[in-house]
Design a protein around this motif. Structure first.
Motif, PDB file in Angstrom:
ATOM      1  N   UNK A   1       0.811  -1.119   0.037  1.00  0.00           N
ATOM      2  CA  UNK A   1      -0.278   0.016  -0.024  1.00  0.00           C
ATOM      3  C   UNK A   1       0.854   1.398  -0.042  1.00  0.00           C
ATOM      4  N   UNK A   2       1.750   1.157   0.762  1.00  0.00           N
ATOM      5  CA  UNK A   2       2.783   2.339   0.962  1.00  0.00           C
ATOM      6  C   UNK A   2       3.475   2.607  -0.486  1.00  0.00           C
ATOM      7  N   UNK A   3       3.964   1.601  -1.058  1.00  0.00           N
ATOM      8  CA  UNK A   3       4.366   1.623  -2.412  1.00  0.00           C
ATOM      9  C   UNK A   3       3.551   2.224  -3.347  1.00  0.00           C
ATOM     10  N   UNK A   4       2.378   1.803  -3.385  1.00  0.00           N
ATOM     11  CA  UNK A   4       1.420   2.078  -4.436  1.00  0.00           C
ATOM     12  C   UNK A   4       1.060   3.667  -4.268  1.00  0.00           C
ATOM     13  N   UNK A   5       0.956   4.127  -2.998  1.00  0.00           N
ATOM     14  CA  UNK A   5       0.666   5.405  -2.696  1.00  0.00           C
ATOM     15  C   UNK A   5       1.947   6.237  -3.523  1.00  0.00           C
ATOM     16  N   UNK A   6       2.988   6.185  -3.029  1.00  0.00           N
ATOM     17  CA  UNK A   6       4.305   6.779  -3.204  1.00  0.00           C
ATOM     18  C   UNK A   6       4.250   6.950  -4.633  1.00  0.00           C
ATOM     19  N   UNK A   7       4.356   5.683  -5.554  1.00  0.00           N
ATOM     20  CA  UNK A   7       4.366   5.749  -6.871  1.00  0.00           C
ATOM     21  C   UNK A   7       3.354   6.126  -7.605  1.00  0.00           C
ATOM     22  N   UNK A   8       2.160   6.417  -7.076  1.00  0.00           N
ATOM     23  CA  UNK A   8       1.074   7.057  -7.629  1.00  0.00           C
ATOM     24  C   UNK A   8       1.263   8.397  -7.408  1.00  0.00           C
ATOM     25  N   UNK A   9       1.931   9.042  -6.546  1.00  0.00           N
ATOM     26  CA  UNK A   9       2.006  10.410  -6.402  1.00  0.00           C
ATOM     27  C   UNK A   9       3.026  10.762  -7.095  1.00  0.00           C
ATOM     28  N   UNK A  10       4.097   9.956  -7.383  1.00  0.00           N
ATOM     29  CA  UNK A  10       5.250  10.436  -8.503  1.00  0.00           C
ATOM     30  C   UNK A  10       4.780  10.249  -9.693  1.00  0.00           C
ATOM     31  N   UNK A  11       3.892   9.487 -10.017  1.00  0.00           N
ATOM     32  CA  UNK A  11       3.394   9.361 -11.528  1.00  0.00           C
ATOM     33  C   UNK A  11       2.539  10.583 -11.738  1.00  0.00           C
ATOM     34  N   UNK A  12       1.469  11.078 -10.757  1.00  0.00           N
ATOM     35  CA  UNK A  12       0.655  11.952 -11.056  1.00  0.00           C
ATOM     36  C   UNK A  12       1.684  13.386 -11.235  1.00  0.00           C
ATOM     37  N   UNK A  13       2.443  13.645 -10.609  1.00  0.00           N
ATOM     38  CA  UNK A  13       3.420  14.808 -10.668  1.00  0.00           C
ATOM     39  C   UNK A  13       4.295  14.782 -12.036  1.00  0.00           C
ATOM     40  N   UNK A  14       4.664  13.369 -12.434  1.00  0.00           N
ATOM     41  CA  UNK A  14       5.756  13.325 -13.587  1.00  0.00           C
ATOM     42  C   UNK A  14       4.703  13.517 -14.872  1.00  0.00           C
ATOM     43  N   UNK A  15       3.254  13.130 -14.861  1.00  0.00           N
ATOM     44  CA  UNK A  15       2.255  13.320 -15.842  1.00  0.00           C
ATOM     45  C   UNK A  15       2.018  15.134 -15.976  1.00  0.00           C
ATOM     46  N   UNK A  16       1.863  15.415 -14.820  1.00  0.00           N
ATOM     47  CA  UNK A  16       1.340  16.979 -14.670  1.00  0.00           C
ATOM     48  C   UNK A  16       2.582  17.978 -15.064  1.00  0.00           C
ATOM     49  N   UNK A  17       4.016  17.592 -14.650  1.00  0.00           N
ATOM     50  CA  UNK A  17       4.772  18.252 -14.959  1.00  0.00           C
ATOM     51  C   UNK A  17       5.439  17.979 -16.546  1.00  0.00           C
ATOM     52  N   UNK A  18       4.893  16.937 -17.063  1.00  0.00           N
ATOM     53  CA  UNK A  18       5.316  16.345 -18.490  1.00  0.00           C
ATOM     54  C   UNK A  18       6.654  15.917 -18.637  1.00  0.00           C
ATOM     55  N   UNK A  19       7.302  15.311 -17.461  1.00  0.00           N
ATOM     56  CA  UNK A  19       8.592  15.097 -17.743  1.00  0.00           C
ATOM     57  C   UNK A  19       8.804  13.807 -18.305  1.00  0.00           C
ATOM     58  N   UNK A  20       7.667  12.683 -18.259  1.00  0.00           N
ATOM     59  CA  UNK A  20       7.439  11.587 -18.933  1.00  0.00           C
ATOM     60  C   UNK A  20       8.931  10.711 -18.717  1.00  0.00           C
ATOM     61  N   UNK A  21       9.172  10.746 -17.644  1.00  0.00           N
ATOM     62  CA  UNK A  21      10.625   9.906 -17.326  1.00  0.00           C
ATOM     63  C   UNK A  21      10.179   8.315 -17.489  1.00  0.00           C
ATOM     64  N   UNK A  22      11.280   7.577 -17.669  1.00  0.00           N
ATOM     65  CA  UNK A  22      11.476   6.085 -17.690  1.00  0.00           C
ATOM     66  C   UNK A  22      10.553   5.596 -16.686  1.00  0.00           C
ATOM     67  N   UNK A  23      10.859   6.344 -15.303  1.00  0.00           N
ATOM     68  CA  UNK A  23      10.514   5.644 -13.963  1.00  0.00           C
ATOM     69  C   UNK A  23       9.147   5.498 -14.086  1.00  0.00           C
ATOM     70  N   UNK A  24       8.207   6.268 -15.048  1.00  0.00           N
ATOM     71  CA  UNK A  24       6.805   5.927 -14.931  1.00  0.00           C
ATOM     72  C   UNK A  24       6.168   4.923 -15.170  1.00  0.00           C
TER      73      UNK A  24
END
Length: 384
Positions: free
Chosen positions: A74-97
């Motif tokens: 659950x902790x992993x999913x929340x943190x990854x989801x937060x990073x994914x949302x920031x990635x899409x909003x900032x449009x970095x589109x990093x491989x880590x997504x």
């Protein structure tokens, strides 16, 4: 080679977080490569933005939590989801997504509690993300968002399927373990029944006969010696069984075989039962378990003659063939019932199970003249 094995064993004994950490670190390192900038998952089709300091934070949020994807999904999913949302909003589109579906699969497979709540909250969080991307000028059509949502749902479904498969396998192994334990208990009970019942019955019959031999010292001494010998044989057989039950017992410990029938018959004769043994042929080298079962069939049958047909002439016929062993044990009449322990019916039932387990046939019936006939056909090779 030894050092490699030690390293492998140490790795397997390590905490699951330690074993999952390298994958997250590797994904983070790969995401920093210039050649992979803008090669990640994209939602909304916003133009890619160059990396800045926040991009490093986004990569860390998406990759490092993968170290706890099995320990704390659950902790992993929340943190990854937060990073994914920031990635899409900032449009970095990093491989880590690409860590997002991995986190979903892990959560679907390892999350124990609050699974439905997690699915609902993630689905609700996806709507504000889509709206935010639309306000930022995303050109993605509504059906594109739906397709991406279904892709995320598929990742969760894969994890759920893995979870159910693992649970089914654990249940199957539990049933197999229970069945194995039950079979082992049954086998031990049969062995104890065969060993204890035969020897104790012979001792009781011999002791009962000794009561009437006080006027014949020579015969009394022989009978008491037979009781002593039977008791010693019982102790030896019980020790042999206990050795077999030890976890580290020697695999070369031999089990009773058809070749010991002469000793068995002679012991029964000393108990006062007239027995004639007839053997035809020789045991095949591949007989294996068939010889052991043959011995048990004869042993149990002779035990029953001591119980229910004491003094009645008994015939044991064993015929060894290339493919099977045939056994017949018969009494001419009921004889006199000896003062011996009563039967429970387990003996014959156990013999039937033993013979049928090898693919053979077993029957035990009363004869017209009052005697009893036991027949067994035992294949010389255990069927696979």
């Amino acid at each position: 080679m030894i050092e490699r094995r030690r390293v492998t064993d140490l790795w397997r004994r390590s905490d699951v977080t330690v074993r999952d950490l390298p994958f997250g670190l590797l994904m983070a390192a790969v995401s920093l490569l210039p050649a992979l900038h803008g090669k990640g998952t994209q939602v909304g089709d916003l133009p890619a933005r160059p990396f800045d300091a926040l991009a490093i934070v986004v990569i860390a949020l998406e990759c490092l939590p993968l170290a706890v994807r099995r320990r704390w999904p659950a902790v992993c999913l929340v943190l990854v989801s937060l990073g994914f949302a920031l990635d899409q909003i900032r449009a970095y589109h990093v491989f880590a997504s690409n860590a997002m579906p991995i986190a979903l699969i892990s959560a679907g497979a390892h999350l124990e509690h609050g699974r439905r709540v997690t699915v609902v909250l993630l689905s609700m969080a996806y709507v504000p993300l889509a709206l935010a991307l639309g306000r930022l000028g995303a050109t993605e059509r509504p059906e594109g968002y739906v397709v991406f949502y279904l892709a995320l749902a598929l990742a969760w479904g894969i994890g759920a399927w893995l979870r159910s498969t693992r649970a089914a396998e654990a249940e199957r192994r539990r049933h197999v373990a229970e069945a194995t334990r039950a079979a082992e208990r049954t086998r031990i009970a049969r062995e104890l029944h065969d060993v204890v019942t035969h020897h104790v019955t012979a001792m009781v019959v011999q002791a009962e006969a000794a009561r009437y031999l006080t006027a014949a010292p020579d015969r009394l001494d022989a009978t008491l010696s037979a009781v002593t010998d039977t008791g010693r044989r019982a102790i030896t057989d019980l020790r042999h069984m206990l050795d077999l039950l030890k976890a580290d017992h020697d695999t070369d410990v031999s089990m009773p075989s058809a070749g010991e029938l002469h000793t068995l018959v002679e012991q029964t004769r000393r108990a006062g039962q007239p027995v004639e043994l007839t053997e035809e042929g020789r045991p095949a080298e591949s007989a294996g378990s068939a010889e052991f079962v043959t011995y048990r069939v004869v042993q149990e049958s002779l035990t029953n003659t001591l119980k229910y047909a004491y003094g009645s002439p008994t015939a044991v016929r064993v015929r060894y063939g290339e493919k099977e062993i045939s056994v017949e044990v018969s009494t001419d009449g009921p004889g006199s019932r000896a003062a011996s322990p009563g039967g429970s019916g387990r003996g014959l039932a156990g013999l039937r199970d033993r013979v049928e387990a090898l693919g053979g046939e077993f029957s035990a019936d009363r004869q017209a003249g009052g005697g009893f006939l036991v027949r067994a056909r035992i294949p010389a090779e255990n069927p696979s």
